[in-house]
Design a protein around this motif. Structure first.
Motif: not given
Length: 481
Positions: A27-54
């Motif tokens: 799933y490396q392409s999917a994971v890297l794709g998610m990170e790319a969206i987190w970095s450029r989109s204010d709407t989904f920037a919270h994605g960086y915090f989901i794994l640390p919260i879990s």
């Protein structure tokens, strides 16, 4: 016993590491794709915090977790297989969000497989919370824009301000406003749901309270965004368009959203469940070590590797060097836009008739046929008045009637051609792309559109449109030669 437990723990760590590495490998392409969206989109920037919260939620119960004995379970295997099947379809059809959702679901299934049913159920919320890492929800934007426009007009009428609405355009005596994508409230809604769900889990122990608060976290930002949009128009109206018409209304929006979140937590605190001994995690009695069944993780590892080699068999087309130039060489009257196409054909013919064709590979290194940035008309310039499904030349087409801000009408018809399959549905087009790629029936697809000025009278132009579509169908695709 200690030595046996140590060997067992080492055995578990090795197997878990192998499965997690295999998961990332697939799933490396999917994971890297998610990170790319987190970095450029204010709407989904919270994605960086989901794994640390879990991970933090798991660490809160570390006394129990570190003493627990994991036991591999077969129950997670069919769910893992189903998630991998979804990944194959998503990869073949180039549906990024579905592939990313599959990645997270497969990760949850692997952790469930490793921990066993009892432990996985105990930590169901930290595992399920990982879903919020997937950047999804943008398909709600058109609906949220309509809801925001409706609330704005309703509040303006209550306030006695004269208002006229035309689609997403709202006109008051001092000026005109558009409920743009940034005004839809999607950022507020997604952030509110993610934060509200966590707050409900930490604050309430009763399930009905958690569900009610999550529903409250969904409804409140939608209502609040309508009030915010109304406030912007009202401020602009009473200040004679001096305030709340530029970047200041965006700042005002974030300040207002922060206030709404504070109110949401404040109200939720009145109904918080008091911590007592019943809600404290129970202690774990000593357990006898059980021999781990290596067949279960081996099956999961085999499924991951098989899916990896299957997706590698799906052809990926390299874009030609001049694809960007080809995409930029047309300027249609009604604003159709399909970016990163392999080939674009645009013709302005007699009687103000325009023909547009864009060709794509089912999977290519950049761009896709069905994507959010690909639109069949310019939504900022034109308001959609009506649409109807028709059949021309034995093929399904969609007729769309438009009107601009000056009241000028225009209409167009469009369809998707996926191999030998024709449809007007974006979802069906995606599914057929996946099927054609996996079965190797066809590796290419296209979108076709024909536009006419004014309101189209089908009884008068049907022969012309039918002849044009028949000529498009008869032409051999240069891509498949």
């Amino acid at each position: 016993m200690n030595r046996q437990n140590s060997i067992q723990n080492t055995h578990f760590i090795v197997i878990a590491s192998a499965l997690l590495l295999a998961w990332f490998f697939v799933y490396q392409s999917a994971v890297l794709g998610m990170e790319a969206i987190w970095s450029r989109s204010d709407t989904f920037a919270h994605g960086y915090f989901i794994l640390p919260i879990s991970l933090w939620l798991l660490w809160r119960d570390k006394d129990y977790l570190l003493k627990a004995q994991p036991e591999f379970t077969w129950l997670a295997v069919p769910f893992l297989a189903g998630s991998l099947l979804v990944w194959l379809i998503a990869y073949a059809a180039d549906i990024n969000v579905l592939g990313q959702l599959s990645a997270i679901c497969s990760l949850i299934c692997l952790i469930w497989l490793l921990l066993g049913n009892q432990l996985a159920w105990r930590y169901k919320f930290p595992l399920a919370y990982l879903i919020f890492a997937v950047p999804m929800g943008e398909n709600l934007i058109p609906w949220l824009q309509d809801v925001t426009a409706w609330f704005t007009v309703a509040f303006l009428k209550i306030n006695g301000i004269p208002v006229f609405r035309d689609g997403l355009y709202i006109q008051v005596p001092t000026g005109m406003f558009e409920v743009a994508v940034a005004c839809s409230g999607i950022r507020y809604l997604i952030a509110s749901i993610a934060v509200g769900t966590l707050y409900a889990y930490l604050t309430y122990s009763k399930t009905y309270k958690q569900v009610l608060f999550i529903l409250f976290a969904i409804v409140l930002p939608i209502l609040a965004n309508g009030i915010r949009a109304y406030g912007i128009v009202a401020i602009a109206y009473y200040s004679d368009m001096e305030y709340a018409t530029g970047a200041d209304h965006l700042v005002y929006g974030w300040v207002f959203f922060g206030f709404v979140i504070m109110i949401m937590f404040w109200l939720g605190g009145f109904f918080a469940d008091k911590a007592d001994d019943e809600n404290k995690p129970e202690s774990l009695s000593a357990q006898a070590s059980k021999k781990l069944n290596n067949i279960i993780p081996s099956t999961a590892l085999l499924a991951l590797l098989v899916s990896y080699f299957v997706i590698k068999a799906v052809p990926v087309v390299e874009l030609p060097e001049d694809h960007a130039k080809a995409s930029a060489q047309y300027h249609s009257t009604w604003g159709i836009q399909f970016v990163d196409a392999i080939k674009v054909s645009y013709q302005a013919e007699a009687d103000d008739l325009e023909v547009f064709v864009a060709q794509y590979a089912n999977r290519q290194t950049q761009g896709e046929l069905v994507a959010w940035q690909n639109v069949t008309h310019d939504y900022e310039r034109w308001t959609e008045v009506a649409r109807e499904a028709l059949v021309i030349a034995n093929q399904p087409v969609m007729l769309v009637h438009l009107r601009d801000i000056a009241g000028n009408p225009r209409s167009y018809i469009y369809q998707y051609k996926i191999g030998d399959f024709y449809t007007v549905s974006r979802s069906k087009a995606k599914l057929m792309q996946a099927w054609n790629s996996l079965t190797r029936q066809s590796d290419f697809s296209e979108v076709r559109a024909i536009s006419l000025a004014g309101s189209v009278d089908l009884s008068k132009v049907s022969k012309k449109l039918q002849a044009r579509f028949e000529s498009l169908s008869a032409a051999e695709s240069s891509l498949e030669k």
